[in-house]
Design a protein around this motif. Sequence first.
Motif, PDB file in Angstrom:
ATOM      1  N   LEU A 550       0.848  -1.187   0.000  1.00 33.88           N
ATOM      2  CA  LEU A 550       0.000   0.000   0.000  1.00 33.88           C
ATOM      3  C   LEU A 550       0.885   1.239   0.000  1.00 33.88           C
ATOM      4  O   LEU A 550       1.925   1.271   0.678  1.00 33.88           O
ATOM      5  CB  LEU A 550      -0.922  -0.013   1.221  1.00 33.88           C
ATOM      6  CG  LEU A 550      -1.841  -1.238   1.293  1.00 33.88           C
ATOM      7  CD1 LEU A 550      -2.714  -1.172   2.538  1.00 33.88           C
ATOM      8  CD2 LEU A 550      -2.704  -1.359   0.042  1.00 33.88           C
ATOM      9  N   ASP A 551       0.462   2.261  -0.735  1.00 30.92           N
ATOM     10  CA  ASP A 551       1.340   3.420  -0.943  1.00 30.92           C
ATOM     11  C   ASP A 551       1.700   4.145   0.358  1.00 30.92           C
ATOM     12  O   ASP A 551       2.754   4.751   0.456  1.00 30.92           O
ATOM     13  CB  ASP A 551       0.719   4.388  -1.962  1.00 30.92           C
ATOM     14  CG  ASP A 551      -0.677   4.856  -1.576  1.00 30.92           C
ATOM     15  OD1 ASP A 551      -1.115   4.582  -0.443  1.00 30.92           O
ATOM     16  OD2 ASP A 551      -1.338   5.490  -2.437  1.00 30.92           O
ATOM     17  N   PHE A 552       0.868   4.016   1.396  1.00 31.09           N
ATOM     18  CA  PHE A 552       1.159   4.746   2.629  1.00 31.09           C
ATOM     19  C   PHE A 552       1.932   3.905   3.648  1.00 31.09           C
ATOM     20  O   PHE A 552       2.139   4.330   4.770  1.00 31.09           O
ATOM     21  CB  PHE A 552      -0.134   5.286   3.263  1.00 31.09           C
ATOM     22  CG  PHE A 552      -1.152   4.222   3.604  1.00 31.09           C
ATOM     23  CD1 PHE A 552      -1.169   3.644   4.862  1.00 31.09           C
ATOM     24  CD2 PHE A 552      -2.083   3.813   2.666  1.00 31.09           C
ATOM     25  CE1 PHE A 552      -2.099   2.681   5.189  1.00 31.09           C
ATOM     26  CE2 PHE A 552      -3.027   2.841   2.980  1.00 31.09           C
ATOM     27  CZ  PHE A 552      -3.032   2.275   4.242  1.00 31.09           C
ATOM     28  N   LEU A 553       2.322   2.688   3.241  1.00 33.60           N
ATOM     29  CA  LEU A 553       3.049   1.840   4.186  1.00 33.60           C
ATOM     30  C   LEU A 553       4.473   1.518   3.750  1.00 33.60           C
ATOM     31  O   LEU A 553       5.260   0.999   4.533  1.00 33.60           O
ATOM     32  CB  LEU A 553       2.298   0.520   4.387  1.00 33.60           C
ATOM     33  CG  LEU A 553       0.988   0.636   5.156  1.00 33.60           C
ATOM     34  CD1 LEU A 553       0.261  -0.696   5.169  1.00 33.60           C
ATOM     35  CD2 LEU A 553       1.234   1.106   6.579  1.00 33.60           C
ATOM     36  N   THR A 554       4.807   1.802   2.517  1.00 33.88           N
ATOM     37  CA  THR A 554       6.125   1.415   2.024  1.00 33.88           C
ATOM     38  C   THR A 554       7.144   2.515   2.311  1.00 33.88           C
ATOM     39  O   THR A 554       6.784   3.656   2.617  1.00 33.88           O
ATOM     40  CB  THR A 554       6.032   1.066   0.518  1.00 33.88           C
ATOM     41  OG1 THR A 554       7.200   0.369   0.134  1.00 33.88           O
ATOM     42  CG2 THR A 554       5.827   2.289  -0.332  1.00 33.88           C
ATOM     43  N   ALA A 555       8.416   2.147   2.259  1.00 33.46           N
ATOM     44  CA  ALA A 555       9.478   3.004   2.789  1.00 33.46           C
ATOM     45  C   ALA A 555       9.571   4.423   2.222  1.00 33.46           C
ATOM     46  O   ALA A 555       9.861   5.341   2.989  1.00 33.46           O
ATOM     47  CB  ALA A 555      10.819   2.300   2.642  1.00 33.46           C
ATOM     48  N   PRO A 556       9.335   4.654   0.930  1.00 33.42           N
ATOM     49  CA  PRO A 556       9.528   6.025   0.446  1.00 33.42           C
ATOM     50  C   PRO A 556       8.668   7.044   1.184  1.00 33.42           C
ATOM     51  O   PRO A 556       9.010   8.216   1.255  1.00 33.42           O
ATOM     52  CB  PRO A 556       9.129   5.926  -1.031  1.00 33.42           C
ATOM     53  CG  PRO A 556       9.371   4.508  -1.383  1.00 33.42           C
ATOM     54  CD  PRO A 556       9.056   3.723  -0.163  1.00 33.42           C
ATOM     55  N   THR A 557       7.526   6.616   1.720  1.00 27.41           N
ATOM     56  CA  THR A 557       6.743   7.541   2.535  1.00 27.41           C
ATOM     57  C   THR A 557       7.274   7.438   3.967  1.00 27.41           C
ATOM     58  O   THR A 557       6.691   6.792   4.818  1.00 27.41           O
ATOM     59  CB  THR A 557       5.244   7.181   2.484  1.00 27.41           C
ATOM     60  OG1 THR A 557       5.126   5.796   2.767  1.00 27.41           O
ATOM     61  CG2 THR A 557       4.640   7.481   1.131  1.00 27.41           C
ATOM     62  N   ALA A 558       8.413   8.070   4.190  1.00 25.59           N
ATOM     63  CA  ALA A 558       9.193   7.840   5.409  1.00 25.59           C
ATOM     64  C   ALA A 558       8.414   8.150   6.679  1.00 25.59           C
ATOM     65  O   ALA A 558       8.617   7.498   7.711  1.00 25.59           O
ATOM     66  CB  ALA A 558      10.458   8.670   5.360  1.00 25.59           C
ATOM     67  N   GLN A 559       7.513   9.116   6.611  1.00 24.00           N
ATOM     68  CA  GLN A 559       6.797   9.460   7.838  1.00 24.00           C
ATOM     69  C   GLN A 559       5.938   8.297   8.325  1.00 24.00           C
ATOM     70  O   GLN A 559       5.586   8.235   9.490  1.00 24.00           O
ATOM     71  CB  GLN A 559       5.941  10.722   7.648  1.00 24.00           C
ATOM     72  CG  GLN A 559       4.711  10.553   6.774  1.00 24.00           C
ATOM     73  CD  GLN A 559       5.033  10.738   5.294  1.00 24.00           C
ATOM     74  OE1 GLN A 559       6.180  10.531   4.871  1.00 24.00           O
ATOM     75  NE2 GLN A 559       4.053  11.104   4.505  1.00 24.00           N
ATOM     76  N   HIS A 560       5.617   7.378   7.414  1.00 27.87           N
ATOM     77  CA  HIS A 560       4.802   6.246   7.825  1.00 27.87           C
ATOM     78  C   HIS A 560       5.658   5.039   8.203  1.00 27.87           C
ATOM     79  O   HIS A 560       5.136   4.046   8.649  1.00 27.87           O
ATOM     80  CB  HIS A 560       3.852   5.857   6.689  1.00 27.87           C
ATOM     81  CG  HIS A 560       2.936   6.965   6.297  1.00 27.87           C
ATOM     82  ND1 HIS A 560       1.924   7.391   7.100  1.00 27.87           N
ATOM     83  CD2 HIS A 560       2.906   7.753   5.205  1.00 27.87           C
ATOM     84  CE1 HIS A 560       1.292   8.384   6.506  1.00 27.87           C
ATOM     85  NE2 HIS A 560       1.871   8.623   5.362  1.00 27.87           N
ATOM     86  N   ARG A 561       6.939   5.137   7.965  1.00 24.49           N
ATOM     87  CA  ARG A 561       7.806   3.989   8.180  1.00 24.49           C
ATOM     88  C   ARG A 561       8.128   3.797   9.656  1.00 24.49           C
ATOM     89  O   ARG A 561       8.357   2.714  10.131  1.00 24.49           O
ATOM     90  CB  ARG A 561       9.093   4.178   7.395  1.00 24.49           C
ATOM     91  CG  ARG A 561       9.542   2.930   6.697  1.00 24.49           C
ATOM     92  CD  ARG A 561      10.869   3.154   6.063  1.00 24.49           C
ATOM     93  NE  ARG A 561      11.824   2.289   6.706  1.00 24.49           N
ATOM     94  CZ  ARG A 561      13.111   2.482   6.686  1.00 24.49           C
ATOM     95  NH1 ARG A 561      13.605   3.518   6.085  1.00 24.49           N
ATOM     96  NH2 ARG A 561      13.928   1.650   7.280  1.00 24.49           N
TER      97      ARG A 561
END
Length: 571
Positions: A550-561
């Motif tokens: 899911l786009d909001f769970l993968t590493a490039p979205t660092a704030q969600h990592r």
Amino acid sequence: MPLRSTEWFGRDDEVALLHRAALRTAQPAWRPGQPIIGIADSSSDLNGCNLPVRELLPAVSEGIRNAGGSPLVFPVMSLGEDLMKPTAMLYRNLVAIELEESVRAYPLDALVITAGCDKTVAAGLIAAATVPVPVLFMLSGSRPAAEFRARPLATGTDLWRALDERRTGAMSDADWRRLEDCLACTRGTCNSMGTAATLALVAECLGVLLPGTAGAEACSDVSAAAAYATGQRIVGMVREAQVPARSITQAAVDNALRVVASVGGSTNAVIHLAAVAGRLGLDFDLTGSADRILRSVPLTVDVEPAGSALAQDVARHGGLPAIAAGLGGVFDGEVVAADGRPWADVTAQAPALAGPVRGLGRPVKPAPTMAVVRGSLAPHGALVKVSAASPDLLTHSGPAFVIDGYAQMRALTDDPDLDLPADVVLVIRGCGPVGAGMPEWGMAPVPLCLARRGVSDVLRVTDGRMSGTSYGTVVLHVAPEAAVGGPLGLVRDGDRISLDVPRGLLDLDVAGPELARRRARWTEPPAPDIRGWPAMHRQHVLQAPQGCDLDFLTAPTAQHRRFVAPIIGRS
Ligand code: FES
């Protein structure tokens, strides 16, 4: 290192008092300072592949208690390939979230994930890559083989073979019914090198499954011993702060890819590994580094569907330690196994190569066993399981015959009056992660009109997946998929499609101006009438090269990592 659970239990206030009292309702013997080990129970009457887990839970708990920990069993949604529709893949990310949030919200110092069927392992691996506590898997084990027509039944693979015979009238009604009885008479995961068996090896490579336990037969003494050892080891991992982020390294992911290739494993493993790597920000360039690694390893293990043995035969001949030993220096021995040893030490004690485990010196088939292709039909790549394909179709050009979705696939491939040439290229589209949740519709049956003429394989190109137990020449996971505007959606009947696996190419041989005209007229397929999780999944799922995460769970979205701990106070 202080226990994470101390945040819940360590203070002298009304909140901690209530927490301790609540814990003692399940664990009266718990003492302050004992690590709390969550056991995610994925056993379910809805999922026969995971049913053996139920019998193993007491052994895991006993191992934990004897090592000084406190086991707490909690249920987790069970993803069974056979009964869950439209596909268990649609729910993989949901269970990964469920596991992550269970760790976040509860006072767990470590997690044992019980798993078996494909997506239960995949979801667990993705969760493991995300949570900050030690994780070990305890697997249900490979289904004991029933006898069918005087040979051991390879679940999955032999069903597809039987279907081929049944469709052309070569299998009797009696054998067809007996096959059903055989499939129903044992429990555990598919015993060919399908996705479950492949992911078990992957879990070992990533340091979250005890070495040498992948493929152990379900309901066996070996499996029970592994369950007890898992319980013991997870407590040690808490003391050593052996969290998955320490073992799931770039080298471990690369080792896993090599092992997938060496066993002719499931193409699905590549998607799941991409998701795992994505969670940790590791490199997973499908058309670059991943392709190079996959192409570099020959088939060194003679196991179904690319070979002849079953997963439990591989386990009996040393399992991953022997496979890794057979790969020699190709397998990075510095990677840490789940028991804390570097793999070099594990492989040094592996049994000699024997039976289905052959090694690089005596491969079953040459490299590649799996390869990535790309081109005008798959700009972001697609995957071919070379080891289970027809060699003469790996370089092929033929006219397209387009199939949109599952209902059309069933109707058209079974239509005896259809007139198709033997060099046809079936395009099965609308099966991608956005289009349908990415079901295993890719291995469409050879059209009946061709099967009756003795054609046993045709080239198929799809944005869907196929079971790891499947075989045939199928180009899978085409990205971008048709539903989001990928070129697969522009193909028309009769267009020429060219595949060249040695050169890594998959092209739609249609002139640029014509393609541009088609693209200008292309419209997004109407949104399906869905709500809840499927709607959320469709909105956020990424393509296969990104592991369908899911786009909001993968590493490039660092704030969600970052794994943020909850506030420990009154609820
Ligand atoms: Fe569950 Fe194959 S269907 S492991």
